[in-house]
Write a protein that holds these residues in place. Sequence first.
Motif, PDB file in Angstrom:
ATOM      1  N   VAL A 221       0.871  -1.176   0.000  1.00  0.00           N
ATOM      2  CA  VAL A 221       0.000   0.000   0.000  1.00  0.00           C
ATOM      3  C   VAL A 221       0.908   1.225   0.000  1.00  0.00           C
ATOM      4  O   VAL A 221       1.807   1.344   0.832  1.00  0.00           O
ATOM      5  N   VAL A 222       0.679   2.105  -0.960  1.00  0.00           N
ATOM      6  CA  VAL A 222       1.447   3.339  -1.072  1.00  0.00           C
ATOM      7  C   VAL A 222       0.571   4.478  -0.572  1.00  0.00           C
ATOM      8  O   VAL A 222      -0.536   4.691  -1.094  1.00  0.00           O
ATOM      9  N   VAL A 223       1.040   5.197   0.416  1.00  0.00           N
ATOM     10  CA  VAL A 223       0.301   6.336   0.965  1.00  0.00           C
ATOM     11  C   VAL A 223       0.798   7.594   0.261  1.00  0.00           C
ATOM     12  O   VAL A 223       1.941   8.000   0.425  1.00  0.00           O
ATOM     13  N   GLY A 224      -0.065   8.200  -0.528  1.00  0.00           N
ATOM     14  CA  GLY A 224       0.281   9.416  -1.257  1.00  0.00           C
ATOM     15  C   GLY A 224       0.517   9.149  -2.724  1.00  0.00           C
ATOM     16  O   GLY A 224       1.367   8.327  -3.092  1.00  0.00           O
ATOM     17  N   GLY A 225      -0.233   9.857  -3.567  1.00  0.00           N
ATOM     18  CA  GLY A 225      -0.136   9.667  -5.012  1.00  0.00           C
ATOM     19  C   GLY A 225       0.641  10.765  -5.701  1.00  0.00           C
ATOM     20  O   GLY A 225       0.337  11.118  -6.845  1.00  0.00           O
ATOM     21  N   GLY A 226       1.654  11.320  -5.030  1.00  0.00           N
ATOM     22  CA  GLY A 226       2.562  12.241  -5.695  1.00  0.00           C
ATOM     23  C   GLY A 226       3.478  11.478  -6.635  1.00  0.00           C
ATOM     24  O   GLY A 226       3.378  10.262  -6.785  1.00  0.00           O
ATOM     25  N   HIS A 227       4.425  12.192  -7.248  1.00  0.00           N
ATOM     26  CA  HIS A 227       5.225  11.530  -8.276  1.00  0.00           C
ATOM     27  C   HIS A 227       6.062  10.382  -7.713  1.00  0.00           C
ATOM     28  O   HIS A 227       6.215   9.345  -8.362  1.00  0.00           O
ATOM     29  N   ASN A 228       6.566  10.534  -6.474  1.00  0.00           N
ATOM     30  CA  ASN A 228       7.358   9.448  -5.897  1.00  0.00           C
ATOM     31  C   ASN A 228       6.505   8.221  -5.588  1.00  0.00           C
ATOM     32  O   ASN A 228       6.930   7.082  -5.838  1.00  0.00           O
TER      33      ASN A 228
ATOM     34  N   THR B  73      -4.251  12.534  -8.526  1.00  0.00           N
ATOM     35  CA  THR B  73      -2.865  12.196  -8.226  1.00  0.00           C
ATOM     36  C   THR B  73      -1.945  13.331  -8.705  1.00  0.00           C
ATOM     37  O   THR B  73      -2.386  14.250  -9.381  1.00  0.00           O
ATOM     38  N   GLY B  74      -0.681  13.223  -8.353  1.00  0.00           N
ATOM     39  CA  GLY B  74       0.301  14.198  -8.828  1.00  0.00           C
ATOM     40  C   GLY B  74       0.972  15.000  -7.748  1.00  0.00           C
ATOM     41  O   GLY B  74       2.079  15.499  -7.943  1.00  0.00           O
ATOM     42  N   GLY B  75       0.317  15.199  -6.593  1.00  0.00           N
ATOM     43  CA  GLY B  75       0.930  15.966  -5.514  1.00  0.00           C
ATOM     44  C   GLY B  75       1.293  17.373  -5.949  1.00  0.00           C
ATOM     45  O   GLY B  75       0.457  18.113  -6.500  1.00  0.00           O
ATOM     46  N   ALA B  76       2.561  17.756  -5.740  1.00  0.00           N
ATOM     47  CA  ALA B  76       3.031  19.087  -6.121  1.00  0.00           C
ATOM     48  C   ALA B  76       3.424  19.162  -7.587  1.00  0.00           C
ATOM     49  O   ALA B  76       3.677  20.248  -8.099  1.00  0.00           O
ATOM     50  N   ALA B  77       3.501  18.012  -8.261  1.00  0.00           N
ATOM     51  CA  ALA B  77       3.913  17.986  -9.673  1.00  0.00           C
ATOM     52  C   ALA B  77       2.671  17.867 -10.555  1.00  0.00           C
ATOM     53  O   ALA B  77       2.417  16.840 -11.182  1.00  0.00           O
ATOM     54  N   VAL B  78       1.893  18.941 -10.613  1.00  0.00           N
ATOM     55  CA  VAL B  78       0.644  18.937 -11.365  1.00  0.00           C
ATOM     56  C   VAL B  78       0.572  20.156 -12.277  1.00  0.00           C
ATOM     57  O   VAL B  78       1.247  21.161 -12.058  1.00  0.00           O
ATOM     58  N   SER B  79      -0.254  20.037 -13.288  1.00  0.00           N
ATOM     59  CA  SER B  79      -0.591  21.176 -14.156  1.00  0.00           C
ATOM     60  C   SER B  79      -2.064  21.483 -13.959  1.00  0.00           C
ATOM     61  O   SER B  79      -2.903  20.579 -13.982  1.00  0.00           O
ATOM     62  N   THR B  80      -2.376  22.755 -13.744  1.00  0.00           N
ATOM     63  CA  THR B  80      -3.759  23.154 -13.525  1.00  0.00           C
ATOM     64  C   THR B  80      -4.045  24.453 -14.262  1.00  0.00           C
ATOM     65  O   THR B  80      -3.133  25.159 -14.692  1.00  0.00           O
TER      66      THR B  80
ATOM     67  N   THR C 268       3.387  13.370 -14.154  1.00  0.00           N
ATOM     68  CA  THR C 268       2.590  12.570 -13.224  1.00  0.00           C
ATOM     69  C   THR C 268       1.417  11.892 -13.922  1.00  0.00           C
ATOM     70  O   THR C 268       0.986  10.814 -13.499  1.00  0.00           O
ATOM     71  N   ASP C 269       0.899  12.474 -14.994  1.00  0.00           N
ATOM     72  CA  ASP C 269      -0.113  11.765 -15.781  1.00  0.00           C
ATOM     73  C   ASP C 269       0.480  10.502 -16.396  1.00  0.00           C
ATOM     74  O   ASP C 269      -0.155   9.436 -16.407  1.00  0.00           O
ATOM     75  N   ALA C 270       1.713  10.605 -16.901  1.00  0.00           N
ATOM     76  CA  ALA C 270       2.377   9.438 -17.494  1.00  0.00           C
ATOM     77  C   ALA C 270       2.673   8.388 -16.428  1.00  0.00           C
ATOM     78  O   ALA C 270       2.533   7.176 -16.674  1.00  0.00           O
TER      79      ALA C 270
END
Length: 524
Positions: free
Chosen positions: A13-20, A44-51, A240-242
Motif C-alpha cells: 500500500v502506497v500512501v500518497g499519489g505524488g510523483h514518488n 494524483t500528482g501531488g506538487a507535480a501537477v498542471s492546472t 505525473t499523468d504518465a
Amino acid sequence: MPLAPPARAYDAVVVGGGHNGLVAAAYLARAGRSVLVLERLGHTGGAAVSTRPFTGVDARLSRYSYLVSLLPAKIVRDLGLDFRVRTRTVSSYTPAERDGRPTGLLVGGGERRTRESFATVTGSPREYAAWQRFYGMTGRLARQVFPTLTEPLPTRAELRRRIGDEEAWRALFEEPIGAAIEERFADDLVRGVVLTDALIGTFADAHDTSLVQNRCFLYHVIGGGTGAWDVPVGGMGALTDALAAAARAAGAVLATGHEAVRVDTDGRSAEVAYRTADGEGAVAARHVLVGASPHALAALLGAPPPPPAEGAQLKVNMLLTRLPALRDPEADPREAFAGTFHIAEGYEQLAAAHASAAAGRAPAAPPSEVYCHSLTDPSPLGPALAGRGHHTLTLFGLHTPARLFAHDHDTVREELLKATLAQLDAHLAEPLADCLATDADGRPCLEAKTPLDLERDLALPGGHIFHRELSWPHAQDGTGRWGVETAHPNVLLCGAGAVRGGGVSGVPGHNAAMAVLEATDAGR
C-alpha cells in the motif's frame, strides 16, 4: 470522485499519489506485486501537477514544481513513460547597473557571448575563467554522483573515493559554500548567481555551519550528471499523468479521495486505515510505502514527530499578454526570460535578505528568480493565447520563511508580493502590471503561494518543498541500505523527505520499490 472501495489486502500500500508514490507503485506493479495507492486529494500528482488557475483562461500551468533536473532517464526508460523535456536556450540573465547604465550578465547563447557578457559586467576576464573552472569541477563531480542516486547508498568514504577530487570534496562537502564562492569569485553579482543554487527551497546563509546550503547546492548541480534544469513538455502534470498511466497499466489501483489516517504494523504485516467522504475502511499489506512527509509518517504510526520544518519561498504564477521590455537596451526579453532571470540576488543582497528574515522581518529587497517556460515549451497555452503572444511567467522568491506569515498571513503576503514585483519592475522599461492578462472575471492572472499556503494545499510541513532539510547522498547512522528505511522493517519512506529526496526526481520512489523487491525476493 472517490473510486470504489479497494480490496482488503495487497502486497504493498502506497500512501500518497505524488510523483514518488506513483514511481514506487509502477515499479512494484510491473514486478507482479498487488499495489494500492491511497491519495487524499481528488487527483494524483501531488506538487507535480498542471492546472488552470485562472478562471476562463486556457492556460495549464505547472502550479507548484516546474522544472526537471533530478529525474533519472533510467526511471523514464524502465517505466516506459511518454515524457520529454526541453533544454532552455539560455541558462540565466542577471540585470545590473554599471556606470549608471543598465546592463546584464547573460549566461548562455554560446561561449563567446557569455565570455563577452562577463567581461562587460565584471570588467575583467578573470571572473569568466573562474566560472569555467568552478562549473567544470561541479560537472565532473555530477557525473560521478548522479548515477549513485538509484543505487544502494554509498558510505561517505566510498562516495569520496568515487568523486576522486579533493578540491571538490572540500568545497561542497566540508566547508560552507560561501567559502568556496568567496575564494573563487570577486564580483558580488557573480557570487550571488552562484549562491542562489544553494538557497532554492532552503533558508540559510552562505556560511551556515550546518552545511544545509551545501546540500541544496549539491542537488542543484548534479541533476542528469550535468546540472541542467529542463522544461517538461506539456507541463509538470505531463510527468505525473504518465506515471499514473504506467502504474494503472501495470495493475496498480489508484484510489483518490482516500486519506490514510493510521498504520499499524508488527514489522511483518500491516494494516492501513483510511477515510473517504463516505466513511472509513482499512486494508492489509505486507509493505507500506509512505510518499508523504516524515511528519505525516510519524502521525500515521503514532510516533513522536520529527523536528519542525519551515519552508521559505514565495511562488507566483502569472500569465502575460506579452513579455515586458527591459531597461537594458541590449537585452532581448525572449532571451533574458528564457532562462533564470535573477532579481535582487547579488551576494550581499542575499545576505541582507536572510538576516532580515531570520530576525522576523520581511526583506526590504526580496530576492527572487523568474522563468518564462512558454518560451521553451508553448504547449501549456491554448492555441489562441499562443497565437496572440501570451506567455507564462513563474516567480520563485527566496528568504521568505513561514514565520513571516504566522500572524497576519494575507497582509504580509500582499506586502511581500508588492515588494518583490517592485524589484522586478526596477529592471523593466514598463510596469509588469501592464503586461498581465486578465481572467474571465477581469482579475489579473496572478496567484501567489506562501509556505503556509503550501502547507494547507499539499500538507507540506511548514510549507517546506523538500519536506525537511536535504540530506547528504551517502549513508549515515540509521539511514539503511537504500535511505528509505524506517524503524519498522515493512514501512518505508518514499517521499521527498527520504535520503536523496527533494525535487522532482522519482528517486525515493524507485529506491523504496527496490528495497521492497529485495526484501520480498529474499524471503521467497
